[in-house]
Design an enzyme around this catalytic site. Sequence first.
Site, short mmCIF file in Angstrom:
data_model
loop_
_atom_site.label_atom_id
_atom_site.label_comp_id
_atom_site.label_asym_id
_atom_site.label_seq_id
_atom_site.Cartn_x
_atom_site.Cartn_y
_atom_site.Cartn_z
CE LYS A 115 -4.47 -1.74 1.16
NZ LYS A 115 -5.57 -1.63 2.07
CE LYS A 197 -5.88 -8.19 -1.58
NZ LYS A 197 -5.98 -7.78 -0.09
CE LYS A 200 -13.06 -4.19 0.09
NZ LYS A 200 -11.82 -3.75 0.84
N1 AQP Z 1 -8.35 -11.34 -3.48
C1 AQP Z 1 -8.74 -11.73 -2.51
N2 AQP Z 1 -8.80 -13.21 -2.33
C2 AQP Z 1 -8.98 -13.73 -1.18
N3 AQP Z 1 -9.38 -13.03 -0.13
C3 AQP Z 1 -9.52 -11.88 -0.20
N4 AQP Z 1 -9.98 -10.77 0.85
C4 AQP Z 1 -9.77 -9.58 0.22
N5 AQP Z 1 -9.20 -9.64 -1.10
C5 AQP Z 1 -9.21 -11.15 -1.26
C6 AQP Z 1 -10.17 -11.02 1.92
O1 AQP Z 1 -11.42 -10.19 2.13
C7 AQP Z 1 -11.45 -9.66 3.75
C8 AQP Z 1 -11.57 -8.11 3.50
O2 AQP Z 1 -10.62 -7.46 3.14
P1 AQP Z 1 -10.22 -6.11 3.62
O3 AQP Z 1 -11.41 -5.26 3.09
O4 AQP Z 1 -10.20 -5.96 5.05
O5 AQP Z 1 -9.02 -5.48 3.04
P2 AQP Z 1 -7.91 -6.09 1.94
O6 AQP Z 1 -7.45 -7.51 2.33
O7 AQP Z 1 -7.17 -4.98 1.82
O8 AQP Z 1 -8.98 -6.23 0.51
P3 AQP Z 1 -8.94 -5.40 -0.70
O9 AQP Z 1 -10.10 -5.75 -1.36
O10 AQP Z 1 -7.57 -5.59 -1.21
O11 AQP Z 1 -9.05 -3.70 -0.32
P4 AQP Z 1 -8.33 -2.57 -0.66
O12 AQP Z 1 -8.26 -2.58 -2.12
O13 AQP Z 1 -9.14 -1.54 0.07
O14 AQP Z 1 -6.93 -2.99 0.00
C9 AQP Z 1 -10.16 -10.25 4.25
O15 AQP Z 1 -10.32 -11.31 5.14
C10 AQP Z 1 -9.19 -10.44 2.93
O16 AQP Z 1 -8.36 -11.44 3.43
#
Ligand code: AQP
Length: 332
Positions: A115, A197, A200
């Site tokens: 990040k 990965k 969102k």
């Molecule tokens: N690509 C993924 N595959 C499997 N699990 C995923 N998770 C997120 N992306 C994947 C799981 O979703 C839960 C919530 O995630 P989060 O919102 O706390 O943050 P994150 O992991 O940082 O998800 P994003 O989508 O990548 O958000 P942004 O883009 O805002 O950083 C967690 O249990 C995560 O493991």
Amino acid sequence: MFQDQKVSFSGVQPSGNLTIGNYLGAIRNFSKYSEEYKCFYCVVDEHAITVRQNPAELRRRTYETLALYMACGLDPDQNTLYVQSHVHEHAELAWILNCFTMFGELSRMTQFKDKSSKHADNINAGLFTYPALMAADILLYQTDVVPVGIDQKQHVELCRDIAERFNQIYPGTFTVPEPIISRSGMKIMSLAEPTKKMSKSDENVNAVVYILDDRDTIIRKFKRAVTDSETCVRFAEGKDGINNLITIYSCFTGKTFEEIEKEFEGHGYGDFKLAVGEVCADALAPVQTRFHELLSDKASLEAQMRKGAEEASYYARRTLGKVQKKLGFVKL
Ligand code: AQP
């Protein structure tokens, strides 16, 4: 704290429209624990502001994430569903745990490295100490298990280290939690860059399938997914795009990789991509219908937020009080 009932805690950031990575890696698995565990599922809005958010969008997504929890099968009478900023103990315990978390540990976190390279103009202290807030979220409820996607395993492991360190100095304070990464919690990768990965916050909307995408959009995105120059559907090293599609198909159908390879013997990538799109759209359709019903009734969602926050606060207060007492804070 719950008379022999074990506790499950997890959260999702309202930092964008939720993806099938969030669904398959986390939310879909939450309801599995409702029978056996006392479950707390939180919309972690305080985590979301480690990256700049548009206030109106953050507010909208907070409602949407709560509605999605319920649309994905979480019954608010069986699970405590709430918003992080409504329970001030999260931020208070996070400060305390910051003082038990080492600079070196935080520096090693993969998510911080990712990040901070993505948001080079805003490498704020909150982004760095994000895992201490996550540890507070988990430890406040004396959590036994944390269902997360594999990308969050490192943070849960750090949370365990923090809990053990604190317990060593102040014995018997926290339950030390275990991460639970289910089979379907495998990492779902971007459709455009399958070594990355699916997130969102990805700016390329075609790289990401959102839980709320309509059927045609889902199928179109899968049709465009990056694969390789072979034609045979098989899981193998170096075939990141196809491996990702096989994983997604497996998560939605429950079939093993071998069964999938057999099913698509003699078929090209085009047929396979269409099949992945169709199973994904079929699985998400009932979630979307329920989501729209729930979102149309804001007053009920707010009542739910209030009820969840009251329930969560009751337990959070108890743990925070215990921690403050052990530390030597004066109680009036
Ligand atoms: N690509 C993924 N595959 C499997 N699990 C995923 N998770 C997120 N992306 C994947 C799981 O979703 C839960 C919530 O995630 P989060 O919102 O706390 O943050 P994150 O992991 O940082 O998800 P994003 O989508 O990548 O958000 P942004 O883009 O805002 O950083 C967690 O249990 C995560 O493991």
